[in-house]
Design an enzyme around this catalytic site. Structure first.
Site, mmCIF file in Angstrom:
data_model
loop_
_atom_site.group_PDB
_atom_site.id
_atom_site.type_symbol
_atom_site.label_atom_id
_atom_site.label_comp_id
_atom_site.label_asym_id
_atom_site.label_seq_id
_atom_site.Cartn_x
_atom_site.Cartn_y
_atom_site.Cartn_z
ATOM 1 N N HIS A 304 6.009 21.011 28.637
ATOM 2 C CA HIS A 304 6.820 20.783 29.835
ATOM 3 C C HIS A 304 6.205 21.562 30.987
ATOM 4 C CE1 HIS A 304 10.318 20.458 32.464
ATOM 5 N NE2 HIS A 304 10.697 19.472 31.670
ATOM 6 N N ASP A 361 12.816 15.083 25.004
ATOM 7 C CA ASP A 361 12.506 13.769 24.421
ATOM 8 C C ASP A 361 12.164 13.816 22.942
ATOM 9 O OD1 ASP A 361 11.030 13.250 27.550
ATOM 10 O OD2 ASP A 361 12.763 12.158 26.771
HETATM 11 C C1 SDX Z 1 10.326 14.921 30.870
HETATM 12 O O1 SDX Z 1 9.747 17.574 34.993
HETATM 13 C C2 SDX Z 1 10.821 17.404 34.293
HETATM 14 O O2 SDX Z 1 11.795 18.107 34.434
HETATM 15 C C3 SDX Z 1 10.760 16.224 33.326
HETATM 16 C C4 SDX Z 1 11.940 16.082 32.380
HETATM 17 C C5 SDX Z 1 13.219 15.724 33.103
HETATM 18 O O3 SDX Z 1 14.306 15.945 32.526
HETATM 19 O O4 SDX Z 1 13.121 15.121 34.214
HETATM 20 O O5 SDX Z 1 12.147 17.284 31.643
HETATM 21 C C6 SDX Z 1 11.714 14.945 31.383
HETATM 22 O O6 SDX Z 1 9.503 14.271 31.443
HETATM 23 C C7 SDX Z 1 9.963 15.791 29.686
HETATM 24 C C8 SDX Z 1 8.441 15.718 29.326
HETATM 25 C C9 SDX Z 1 8.208 14.450 28.519
HETATM 26 N N1 SDX Z 1 6.748 14.231 28.325
HETATM 27 C C10 SDX Z 1 6.166 14.378 27.126
HETATM 28 O O7 SDX Z 1 6.738 14.799 26.116
HETATM 29 C C11 SDX Z 1 4.703 13.935 27.105
HETATM 30 C C12 SDX Z 1 3.860 15.019 26.408
HETATM 31 N N2 SDX Z 1 3.833 16.207 27.278
HETATM 32 C C13 SDX Z 1 2.675 16.340 28.159
HETATM 33 O O8 SDX Z 1 2.176 15.149 28.672
HETATM 34 C C14 SDX Z 1 2.834 17.501 29.134
HETATM 35 O O9 SDX Z 1 3.310 18.566 28.420
HETATM 36 C C15 SDX Z 1 3.680 17.326 30.378
HETATM 37 C C16 SDX Z 1 3.271 16.151 31.180
HETATM 38 C C17 SDX Z 1 5.120 17.208 30.021
HETATM 39 C C18 SDX Z 1 3.497 18.590 31.222
HETATM 40 O O10 SDX Z 1 2.188 18.597 31.627
HETATM 41 P P1 SDX Z 1 1.605 19.782 32.565
HETATM 42 O O11 SDX Z 1 2.656 20.713 32.989
HETATM 43 O O12 SDX Z 1 0.761 19.159 33.634
HETATM 44 O O13 SDX Z 1 0.735 20.600 31.571
HETATM 45 P P2 SDX Z 1 -0.774 20.349 31.298
HETATM 46 O O14 SDX Z 1 -1.015 18.882 31.068
HETATM 47 O O15 SDX Z 1 -1.561 21.035 32.334
HETATM 48 O O16 SDX Z 1 -0.932 21.064 29.879
HETATM 49 C C19 SDX Z 1 -1.306 22.424 29.793
HETATM 50 C C20 SDX Z 1 -2.133 22.471 28.518
HETATM 51 C C21 SDX Z 1 -3.304 21.509 28.527
HETATM 52 O O17 SDX Z 1 -4.273 22.069 27.640
HETATM 53 P P3 SDX Z 1 -5.783 22.324 28.203
HETATM 54 O O18 SDX Z 1 -6.370 20.934 28.393
HETATM 55 O O19 SDX Z 1 -5.626 23.066 29.516
HETATM 56 O O20 SDX Z 1 -6.455 23.135 27.128
HETATM 57 O O21 SDX Z 1 -1.350 22.066 27.384
HETATM 58 C C22 SDX Z 1 -1.882 20.858 26.836
HETATM 59 C C23 SDX Z 1 -2.790 20.245 27.870
HETATM 60 O O22 SDX Z 1 -3.822 19.483 27.261
HETATM 61 N N3 SDX Z 1 -0.729 20.020 26.550
HETATM 62 C C24 SDX Z 1 -0.569 19.317 25.440
HETATM 63 C C25 SDX Z 1 0.690 18.718 25.548
HETATM 64 N N4 SDX Z 1 1.232 19.054 26.705
HETATM 65 C C26 SDX Z 1 0.353 19.848 27.332
HETATM 66 N N5 SDX Z 1 -1.377 19.155 24.373
HETATM 67 C C27 SDX Z 1 -0.896 18.360 23.398
HETATM 68 N N6 SDX Z 1 0.304 17.762 23.400
HETATM 69 C C28 SDX Z 1 1.110 17.910 24.471
HETATM 70 N N7 SDX Z 1 2.288 17.311 24.495
#
Ligand code: SDX
Length: 428
Positions: A304, A361
Site C-alpha cells: 500500500h 483487497d
Molecule cells: C487500494 O491509495 C489507497 O488508499 C487505495 C485503497 C483505497 O481504499 O482507496 O487502499 C485501495 O488500491 C489498495 C491497494 C490494492 N492494490 C494491490 O493490492 C495491488 C498490489 N499492490 C501494489 O501494486 C502496490 O503495493 C501498490 C500499488 C498498492 C502501492 O504501490 P507503491 O506505493 O507505488 O509502492 P511501490 O510500487 O513503489 O513498491 C515499493 C516496493 C517495490 O519494490 P522495488 O521494485 O523498489 O524493489 O515494493 C514492491 C515494489 O516492487 N511491491 C510489491 C508489491 N507492492 C509493492 N512487490 C510485490 N507484490 C506487491 N504487491
C-alpha cells in the site's frame, strides 16, 4: 494560518515557505513561492504531495490507523451501519436517531432508477465487464436529472449525493442481472441497504419470501463500510480533479469508477482471486513467491502506498471472513491458500523490508465469493461502497472556494524547431 516557515534558498536567494499544521499527521509546506523563484515542485505519483485540505478521513500509515471523522474504522465496521458512516462522511458526525431516520428514509425514497435506463444495459453484450457498464450508466445518470445539476446550488448537491448513494446498489445489481440474462429486480424499500442490494442481486421475480441470511447481510454492510472512504487515493483524487472543472457529480463519480477499476487500485480484489486460482494449492506457493521476488508478478492484495503496517481494514475483513465462512459452513481452500501466502509474506525479508502487508483487497474477495458474488462484481461493489466517500469529498470541495486543478510538468521533449515537408523528412 502558517505557524512557522521553511526557507528555500535557490540561486542565492531565500524564499520563505509557510509551514501549516493539521490536527493530525505531517504538517505541510506551502510551495506557491516556488513559482516566484521560477521553479515547480516535482513529485511523480504524489509520493509527498498534499493537493488539498480535508476533514473527512485520516490515515496513519505507520501505525495502521484509519479514522473517518475521527472514528476508528474497526469501531465503525463493528458497530455502525454503512449508511450511518456515509452520513458521517458527508455531514461530519454520526447521525442522531432523528437524523438517522431522516437520512435512511431519503435513501429509501431514491433507490429506483428511470425505466429508460434499462435500455442502456441492452446496448452492452451480456459478457460485458460490469465495471464497463457502471462507468457508462453512472455517467449517463446526469441525463435524467437536468433539474438538479447546478453544482453551485447546495440543495442540488445534497439531493445528488442522496441519489448516487441510493442508486448505486440498484445499478450494480442490474449490471449483475444483465450479465446473467435474468430480469432486473426492483428495489424493496422494506429492506435495509445491504439486504436490498442482496435481494436485487440474488432474488428472482418468483421469490416472494426472499430474505438474505442475517450473517451475510451484516457482512455485506461491513464490507461497504470498510470500502467507504480512504483519504486522497487515486479514484478520490480523480473525482476531486474532475469536480474542480465544475463537471456534474455524476460525471465525477463515473471518472472515479474508471480510476478505481485499475488492478493497482480497486481492481486488486478481482486480481487476488485470479492470483489464488493461478497458484492453485499451498504446494505451489514457494514457486509463486519466487516469481514475485523476481518481479515477474506482484502479490495482489499486498502492499500500500500509505500503510507501512497492517491495513486496519484487512484485519476486520479477515475476522468477517472467518464469521461468514463459519456461518455458512464453507471450508474454502482459497482461504487456506491466502493464509499460507500471508504467513510466508509476513516472515519473508523481501516483503518485510518493503513493508508489504495485506491490504483491504486481500481477504474481501474470499468473503464475496462465499456470499455467491462473482469475481467480476468485486470492484463494482468497491465502487458502490466508495461512492459515499467520493461524494463526501466532492461536497467538501464545493463547500468552499476552489481553483481548477491544473498540474504542470518537467518538460524534457524537443526544443523549438521548424516544420519539415514530408519529402524532406529523414526516412528511418
Ligand atoms: C487500494 O491509495 C489507497 O488508499 C487505495 C485503497 C483505497 O481504499 O482507496 O487502499 C485501495 O488500491 C489498495 C491497494 C490494492 N492494490 C494491490 O493490492 C495491488 C498490489 N499492490 C501494489 O501494486 C502496490 O503495493 C501498490 C500499488 C498498492 C502501492 O504501490 P507503491 O506505493 O507505488 O509502492 P511501490 O510500487 O513503489 O513498491 C515499493 C516496493 C517495490 O519494490 P522495488 O521494485 O523498489 O524493489 O515494493 C514492491 C515494489 O516492487 N511491491 C510489491 C508489491 N507492492 C509493492 N512487490 C510485490 N507484490 C506487491 N504487491
Amino acid at each position: 494560518m502558517a505557524d512557522n516557515q521553511a526557507t528555500l534558498t535557490v540561486d542565492g536567494k531565500d524564499y520563505q515557505l509557510p509551514i501549516i499544521e493539521g490536527t493530525l499527521g505531517p504538517s505541510v509546506i506551502e510551495v506557491a513561492a516556488f513559482q516566484k523563484a521560477g521553479y515547480w515542485t516535482y513529485d511523480p505519483g504524489f509520493m509527498a504531495t498534499a493537493p488539498v485540505e480535508s476533514k473527512i478521513t485520516f490515515i496513519d500509515g505507520g501505525k495502521g490507523e484509519l479514522l473517518h471523522r475521527g472514528y476508528p474504522i474497526d469501531q465503525l465496521a463493528n458497530n455502525a451501519e454503512y449508511l450511518e458512516v456515509a452520513y458521517a462522511l458527508i455531514h461530519g458526525d454520526l447521525p442522531n436517531s432523528e437524523q438517522k431516520a431522516d437520512f435512511f428514509k431519503k435513501i429509501r425514497e431514491h433507490t429506483g432508477v428511470h425505466d429508460q435506463l434499462r435500455k442502456f444495459f441492452e446496448g452492452f453484450r451480456r459478457d460485458a465487464h460490469p465495471m464497463a457498464i457502471m462507468v457508462g450508466v453512472v455517467g449517463a445518470l446526469s441525463a435524467f436529472y437536468h433539474e438538479h445539476l447546478d453544482v453551485s446550488n447546495e440543495e442540488h448537491r445534497e439531493i445528488t449525493a442522496i441519489r448516487l448513494i441510493a442508486k448505486m446498489p440498484t445499478l450494480a445489481a442490474m449490471s449483475y442481472k444483465y450479465s446473467r440474462g435474468e430480469p432486473f429486480m426492483y428495489p424493496r424499500n422494506d429492506f435495509n441497504y445491504a439486504e436490498n442490494f442482496l435481494y436485487m442481486m440474488f432474488a428472482t421475480p418468483g421469490d416472494v419470501d426472499y430474505k438474505p441470511n442475517d450473517v451475510i447481510t451484516r457482512a455485506m454492510d461491513k464490507i461497504f463500510t470498510l470500502h467507504a472512504d480512504h483519504e486522497q487515493n487515486a479514484s478520490t483524487s480523480t473525482v476531486r480533479l474532475a469536480g474542480s472543472t465544475g463537471a456534474n457529480p455524476y460525471a465525477c463519480i463515473a471518472a472515479g469508477i474508471a480510476a478505481l477499476w485499475g488492478p493497482s487500485h480497486g481492481g486488486a480484489n478481482e486480481a487476488v482471486l485470479e492470483m489464488l486460482d493461478e497458484i492453485g494449492s499451498v504446494e505451489n506457493v514457494p514457486e509463486f513467491m519466487e516469481k514475485v521476488k523476481s518481479r515477474e508478478v506482484k502479490l495482489m492484495g499486498f502492499g500500500h502506498r500509505v500503510y507501512k503496517n497492517f491495513d486496519p481494514r484487512a484485519q476486520v475483513m479477515k475476522e468477517t471472513c472467518d464469521e461468514v465462512l463459519g456461518a455458512l459452513g464453507i471450508n474454502d481452500p482459497k482461504l487456506e491458500l491466502a493464509m499460507a501466502l500471508e504467513k510466508i509474506a509476513l516472515e519473508d525479508p523481501f516483503f518485510v523490508e518493503r513493508n508489504l502487508y495485506p491490504n483491504v483487497d486481500f481477504y474481501s474477495g474470499i468473503i464475496l465469493k462465499a456470499i455467491g458474488i462473482p469475481t467480476s462484481m468485486f470492484t463494482v461493489i468497491f465502487s458502490l461502497a466508495r461512492t459515499s466517500g467520493w461524494i463526501s469529498h466532492w461536497l467538501e470541495m464545493h463547500s468552499a472556494p476552489f481553483k481548477i486543478g491544473r498540474p504542470r510538468q518537467l518538460y524534457t521533449g524537443e526544443t523549438r524547431r521548424d516544420f519539415v515537408k514530408v519529402e524532406d523528412r529523414k526516412q528511418k
